[in-house]
Design a protein around this motif. Structure first.
Motif, mmCIF file in Angstrom:
data_model
loop_
_atom_site.group_PDB
_atom_site.id
_atom_site.type_symbol
_atom_site.label_atom_id
_atom_site.label_comp_id
_atom_site.label_asym_id
_atom_site.label_seq_id
_atom_site.Cartn_x
_atom_site.Cartn_y
_atom_site.Cartn_z
ATOM 1 N N UNK A 62 0.826 -1.210 0.000
ATOM 2 C CA UNK A 62 0.000 0.000 0.000
ATOM 3 C C UNK A 62 0.861 1.261 0.000
ATOM 4 N N UNK A 63 0.289 2.323 -0.544
ATOM 5 C CA UNK A 63 0.882 3.649 -0.432
ATOM 6 C C UNK A 63 0.588 4.200 0.961
ATOM 7 N N UNK A 64 1.104 5.371 1.273
ATOM 8 C CA UNK A 64 0.904 5.960 2.592
ATOM 9 C C UNK A 64 -0.560 6.315 2.859
ATOM 10 N N UNK A 65 -1.381 6.367 1.811
ATOM 11 C CA UNK A 65 -2.807 6.644 2.016
ATOM 12 C C UNK A 65 -3.651 5.373 1.973
ATOM 13 N N UNK A 66 -2.998 4.208 2.043
ATOM 14 C CA UNK A 66 -3.729 2.953 2.172
ATOM 15 C C UNK A 66 -4.238 2.356 0.884
ATOM 16 N N UNK A 67 -3.720 2.803 -0.255
ATOM 17 C CA UNK A 67 -4.193 2.306 -1.546
ATOM 18 C C UNK A 67 -3.165 1.372 -2.178
ATOM 19 N N UNK A 68 -3.645 0.275 -2.757
ATOM 20 C CA UNK A 68 -2.809 -0.573 -3.598
ATOM 21 C C UNK A 68 -2.823 0.050 -4.996
ATOM 22 N N UNK A 69 -1.664 0.208 -5.652
ATOM 23 C CA UNK A 69 -1.605 0.975 -6.913
ATOM 24 C C UNK A 69 -2.166 0.221 -8.119
ATOM 25 N N UNK A 70 -3.422 -0.154 -8.015
ATOM 26 C CA UNK A 70 -4.061 -0.946 -9.071
ATOM 27 C C UNK A 70 -4.208 -0.150 -10.362
ATOM 28 N N UNK A 71 -4.581 1.118 -10.242
ATOM 29 C CA UNK A 71 -4.890 1.899 -11.440
ATOM 30 C C UNK A 71 -3.682 2.041 -12.354
ATOM 31 N N UNK A 72 -2.485 2.057 -11.777
ATOM 32 C CA UNK A 72 -1.281 2.153 -12.591
ATOM 33 C C UNK A 72 -0.973 0.889 -13.374
ATOM 34 N N UNK A 73 -1.663 -0.201 -13.034
ATOM 35 C CA UNK A 73 -1.434 -1.483 -13.712
ATOM 36 C C UNK A 73 -2.713 -1.994 -14.375
ATOM 37 N N UNK A 74 -3.657 -1.096 -14.617
ATOM 38 C CA UNK A 74 -4.966 -1.520 -15.124
ATOM 39 C C UNK A 74 -4.856 -2.260 -16.454
ATOM 40 N N UNK A 75 -3.983 -1.793 -17.340
ATOM 41 C CA UNK A 75 -3.865 -2.448 -18.644
ATOM 42 C C UNK A 75 -3.320 -3.864 -18.497
ATOM 43 N N UNK A 76 -2.285 -4.028 -17.672
ATOM 44 C CA UNK A 76 -1.695 -5.353 -17.473
ATOM 45 C C UNK A 76 -2.697 -6.311 -16.826
ATOM 46 N N UNK A 77 -3.457 -5.806 -15.844
ATOM 47 C CA UNK A 77 -4.468 -6.647 -15.200
ATOM 48 C C UNK A 77 -5.567 -7.000 -16.192
ATOM 49 N N UNK A 78 -5.964 -6.026 -17.003
ATOM 50 C CA UNK A 78 -6.972 -6.278 -18.024
ATOM 51 C C UNK A 78 -6.542 -7.350 -19.006
ATOM 52 N N UNK A 79 -5.252 -7.365 -19.340
ATOM 53 C CA UNK A 79 -4.739 -8.397 -20.241
ATOM 54 C C UNK A 79 -4.858 -9.785 -19.610
ATOM 55 N N UNK A 80 -4.606 -9.862 -18.301
ATOM 56 C CA UNK A 80 -4.748 -11.139 -17.600
ATOM 57 C C UNK A 80 -6.198 -11.600 -17.583
ATOM 58 N N UNK A 81 -7.108 -10.645 -17.413
ATOM 59 C CA UNK A 81 -8.518 -10.989 -17.281
ATOM 60 C C UNK A 81 -9.066 -11.651 -18.536
ATOM 61 N N UNK A 82 -8.395 -11.477 -19.661
ATOM 62 C CA UNK A 82 -8.860 -12.107 -20.886
ATOM 63 C C UNK A 82 -9.055 -13.602 -20.755
ATOM 64 N N UNK A 83 -8.240 -14.247 -19.924
ATOM 65 C CA UNK A 83 -8.384 -15.691 -19.778
ATOM 66 C C UNK A 83 -8.458 -16.169 -18.346
ATOM 67 N N UNK A 84 -8.412 -15.252 -17.383
ATOM 68 C CA UNK A 84 -8.387 -15.632 -15.974
ATOM 69 C C UNK A 84 -9.436 -14.850 -15.181
ATOM 70 N N UNK A 85 -9.985 -15.488 -14.157
ATOM 71 C CA UNK A 85 -10.805 -14.752 -13.192
ATOM 72 C C UNK A 85 -9.870 -13.941 -12.300
ATOM 73 N N UNK A 86 -10.282 -12.727 -11.957
ATOM 74 C CA UNK A 86 -9.419 -11.817 -11.202
ATOM 75 C C UNK A 86 -10.071 -11.447 -9.874
ATOM 76 N N UNK A 87 -9.346 -11.726 -8.786
ATOM 77 C CA UNK A 87 -9.731 -11.298 -7.443
ATOM 78 C C UNK A 87 -8.696 -10.277 -6.991
#
Length: 304
Positions: free
Chosen positions: A95-120
């Motif tokens: 997490x960052x100092x404000x308690x957030x996991x930096x998901x938005x900065x990796x949205x494209x990479x995560x989206x690519x994974x979602x093409x064939x995988x369920x994402x939690x």
């Protein structure tokens, strides 16, 4: 279930002495489960879910119970390969100092994974726009729900409050399925805020509810603390079963191992959980004694 039957079942659980108050609660919890769910239980062995970290082992918070330790057992996003053996990914990160996991900065990479995988996703705190973006790349969010200002400050070292967790939870629920996680005994193995968290979730609404249990971890601030006793943990779980009669309840993978699980797991089955991750032998035995049909899952508990 007759009292005599319940006492016979409890006699098979090692190293416990259960008072009549808890026996009464267990009996009520089991009856609630029978009234609202099929007579089956799911045992998850999540070998088809790949744990992925967005930040490697780095975390800005150095939380008292974790200290980044659990990130070390996850695969860095930049090193993913040979994914054909997995049907899903559990994606987290420091997490960052404000308690957030930096998901938005990796949205494209995560989206690519979602093409064939369920994402939690483990999201940390989010705002409304962040929740919308997460919904575009994830199937479900596992959300650590903390409802105590002191615990947030002393464990997570965050300058945030319980209402920040409520706001994040509600923002996420507008857009996708959320499974709140409550870590029982999170603050030094002590149980005090968990019941208030359950009452708040009852007010807010839940799709499913997952419990994990504090594990003292070497190298962390809480390394020398003790986990809560299995009977204390069960009191929280059975309270949840009664409070959420129609909600699926899970006991997740993070809980002490060894003899601890052989006490906790059969009690959790008797308390009415719907899903148990990597059950101990005594947990499997209890399910059989109760006549539950057993369904086997191969992904993390947040995924159906």
């Amino acid at each position: 279930m007759k009292l005599e039957q319940l006492e016979t079942l409890l006699s098979a659980v090692p190293s416990i002495s259960v008072d009549h108050n808890l026996i009464g609660k267990l009996r009520e919890g089991w009856e609630v489960r029978l009234e609202n769910f099929p007579k089956e239980i799911q045992f998850d062995y999540p070998n088809r879910t790949l744990p992925v970290t967005l930040t490697g082992s780095d975390c800005s918070l150095n939380c008292a119970h974790c200290g980044g330790h659990y990130l070390k057992g996850m695969k860095p996003l930049t090193e993913l390969k040979n994914l054909e053996d997995y049907s899903s990914c559990l994606i987290s990160g420091g997490c960052s100092r404000d308690g957030k996991v930096p998901i938005l900065g990796f949205a494209q990479e995560i989206g690519n994974l979602k093409g064939g995988k369920a994402i939690n996703l483990h999201s940390g705190l989010v705002d409304e726009e962040g929740a919308k973006k997460i919904a575009s790349v994830a199937d479900v969010v596992s959300f650590d729900f903390i409802y105590n200002d002191d615990v947030i400050k002393k464990v997570y070292k965050l300058n945030k409050g319980k209402e920040d967790y409520v706001d994040s939870y509600l923002s996420l629920r507008k857009h996708l399925k959320v499974v709140p996680h409550i870590c029982i005994g999170l603050y030094k193995g002590e149980i005090f805020w968990e019941y208030q968290a359950l009452e708040k979730l009852k007010e807010l609404g839940v799709d499913a509810l997952s419990f994990i249990v504090f594990v003292p971890t070497k190298g962390t601030e809480f390394a020398e603390e003790k986990p809560p006793s299995p009977l204390e943990v069960i009191d929280v779980i059975v309270r949840a079963r009664i409070l959420f009669p129609k909600t699926p309840i899970y006991l997740g993978c993070m809980r002490p191992k060894g003899s601890y699980r052989n006490i906790l797991d059969p009690l959790a089955v008797l308390a009415g959980v719907n899903k148990l991750v990597i059950p101990a032998p005594k947990g499997r035995e209890m399910a059989e004694k109760l006549g539950l049909s057993i369904k086997r899952g191969s992904e993390c508990c947040g995924l159906d």
